[in-house]
Design an enzyme around this catalytic site. Sequence first.
Site, PDB file in Angstrom:
ATOM      1  N   LYS A 191      -2.807  -8.029  17.115  1.00  0.00           N
ATOM      2  CA  LYS A 191      -1.740  -7.289  16.669  1.00  0.00           C
ATOM      3  C   LYS A 191      -2.157  -6.029  16.056  1.00  0.00           C
ATOM      4  O   LYS A 191      -2.520  -6.021  14.713  1.00  0.00           O
ATOM      5  CB  LYS A 191      -0.612  -8.085  15.760  1.00  0.00           C
ATOM      6  N   GLY A 244      -5.967  -6.017   5.696  1.00  0.00           N
ATOM      7  CA  GLY A 244      -5.050  -5.167   5.251  1.00  0.00           C
ATOM      8  C   GLY A 244      -4.737  -5.331   3.744  1.00  0.00           C
ATOM      9  O   GLY A 244      -5.756  -5.504   2.877  1.00  0.00           O
ATOM     10  N   THR A 246      -3.976  -6.680  -0.118  1.00  0.00           N
ATOM     11  CA  THR A 246      -4.370  -8.043  -0.715  1.00  0.00           C
ATOM     12  C   THR A 246      -3.024  -8.766  -0.552  1.00  0.00           C
ATOM     13  O   THR A 246      -2.858 -10.259  -0.362  1.00  0.00           O
ATOM     14  CB  THR A 246      -4.744  -7.889  -2.094  1.00  0.00           C
ATOM     15  N   GLU A 247      -1.686  -8.229  -0.788  1.00  0.00           N
ATOM     16  CA  GLU A 247      -0.532  -8.879  -0.990  1.00  0.00           C
ATOM     17  C   GLU A 247      -0.286  -9.628   0.276  1.00  0.00           C
ATOM     18  O   GLU A 247       0.088 -10.713   0.261  1.00  0.00           O
ATOM     19  CB  GLU A 247       0.704  -7.608  -1.157  1.00  0.00           C
ATOM     20  N   GLY A 249      -2.459 -10.259   2.503  1.00  0.00           N
ATOM     21  CA  GLY A 249      -3.491 -11.432   2.671  1.00  0.00           C
ATOM     22  C   GLY A 249      -2.891 -12.747   2.134  1.00  0.00           C
ATOM     23  O   GLY A 249      -3.404 -13.801   2.871  1.00  0.00           O
ATOM     24  N   GLU A 266      -9.996  -9.385   4.881  1.00  0.00           N
ATOM     25  CA  GLU A 266     -10.806  -8.234   4.448  1.00  0.00           C
ATOM     26  C   GLU A 266      -9.489  -7.290   3.755  1.00  0.00           C
ATOM     27  O   GLU A 266      -8.722  -6.961   4.410  1.00  0.00           O
ATOM     28  CB  GLU A 266     -11.305  -7.421   5.546  1.00  0.00           C
ATOM     29  N   CYS A 300     -10.720   1.021   2.693  1.00  0.00           N
ATOM     30  CA  CYS A 300     -10.704  -0.273   1.713  1.00  0.00           C
ATOM     31  C   CYS A 300     -11.827   0.100   0.755  1.00  0.00           C
ATOM     32  O   CYS A 300     -11.858  -0.388  -0.447  1.00  0.00           O
ATOM     33  CB  CYS A 300     -10.867  -1.423   2.630  1.00  0.00           C
ATOM     34  N   GLU A 400      -4.987  -0.182  -6.317  1.00  0.00           N
ATOM     35  CA  GLU A 400      -5.442   0.562  -5.132  1.00  0.00           C
ATOM     36  C   GLU A 400      -4.377   1.783  -4.718  1.00  0.00           C
ATOM     37  O   GLU A 400      -3.272   1.103  -4.658  1.00  0.00           O
ATOM     38  CB  GLU A 400      -5.703  -0.297  -3.960  1.00  0.00           C
TER      39      GLU A 400
END
Length: 487
Positions: A191, A244, A246-247, A249, A266, A300, A400
């Site tokens: 996706k 993508g 962290t949220e 993830g 990642e 990133c 970030e």
Amino acid sequence: MSVNTTEAVQSAFLQQQPIKMLIGGQWVEAASGKAFETIDPSTGEVLARVAEGDSEDINRAVTAARKAFESGPWPKMTPSQRGRLLWKVAELIEQHADELAQLETLDNGKPIKYSKGGDVPLTADHFRYFAGWATKIEGDTIPVSIPNMFTYSLREPLGVVGQIIPWNFPLQMASWKLAPALACGNTVVLKPAEQTPLTALRLGELICEAGFPDGVVNIVPGFGETAGAALAAHPDVDKIAFTGSTEVGKKILQASAGNLKKVTLELGGKSPNIIFSDADMKYAVRGALNAIFFNQGQVCTAGSRLFVHKSVYDQVVSGLTDAASKMKLGQGIDPATELGPVVSQEQLERVTGYIEIGRREGATPTTGGERATGDLAQGYFVRPTVFDQVRDDMTIAREEIFGPVVVAMPFEDIEEVAARANRSIYGLAAGVWTSDIKKAHKMVSLLKAGVIWVNTYNQFDAAAPFGGYKQSGYGREMGHAVLDAYT
Ligand code: NAI
Ligand code: MG
């Protein structure tokens, strides 16, 4: 000057209405019939309409991938045949390099000199590197201490792999995901990000042309909350590989609990880039510039926290400020452009929002600090921004930003800067600039980051493993390390 995008790209692919998705070897519309628009971030104009996958399309794609994994030609193929197919994809990418670079630049905004010189050749490289691995995936013979027992391990593919990728390096992220999974014999549902679906879909056409059997690679564009979430939660998906925020993830991990699918992540970063007083200043300043402004800071690993020894702090910050203020902003498709737009209206708001927070918390930009105006007002352009007088506890030094914004902070000694650099929820990358080899090795041992560059920054190679410490994620991609993630 505004370049007309339809003239810039003579791609039959772009003329489709809408651009279709790849399921079971067929190019199809969404089951719902819906399509979404992908925008040229340099103008805010619609570039193309793309079939909008949701849970129904994910179901169809997972079914096709399961079928291709269990029966048909794919599981019967030899490792050598799999390797040849991957090699063929690399060749096709090179044959269509100009078109892919243009599509990448139009959809993402990045300067064409980088999509041509970096994204496309590195994508081809990635397929070629993993073409070689297809024939080298070995198990072990194990000398157990039980008499008359022969014990061995086999490395087998996991099955159906779901892969969810971001918009900052759409084509490269597709290759980081697809090439190793296929080398190991898995089947895939990919996706792409909703902001940048084009190159992954064009790559899908090349994968079909290379001769991969139907259903081995399925590509379903759509939104995260619908298509992405459906893939992450799907009971017949054996593994999710995600790049993508962290949220998201964390959401992927929660969704994996249903069938205990394997997960590699990642995620984000807030990487320290550290300049010592004995560094070669010309390279260090240029390195600091590249570390943060490459790809509009949407990397990133971006060197977004710049620590500079106090004895050279003023020199570095003024050199960086000067170089940043001279960067040529423009449409990515213009060969002279050094800094393009950020990817979307949403990202523009996020980045300029952080700039405002920085000001409110008492930091001052030495350059930039605003959206570009004039000719560039229609696009999502943010001027390269250097924040001075930043304290470690300010929001802009901790979170970030994922845009062309760097925070500069002076330091006094090596132990102090290592401790401050490590004081982050992230641990993806770091940079160290020094001519003292002892100091370099000392820093490498002190810093908690998945990759540490010394006297360089943002270097990637298919053979070098990559991944994070702490909330930057887990699992490694690239190199042979990634084979563990797909077998
Ligand atoms: P995101 O994490 O929401 O999007 C990345 C991918 O995940 C996209 O394909 C998206 O469709 C998908 N996704 C979103 N929500 C999902 C869900 N609930 N379930 C499954 N898939 C889902 O990132 P976004 O919103 O585009 O950017 C927000 C911030 O994330 C950026 O400002 C940046 O800080 C960070 N980010 C980091 C990246 C990296 O390379 N580490 C890449 C992209 C964003
Ligand atoms: Mg999101």
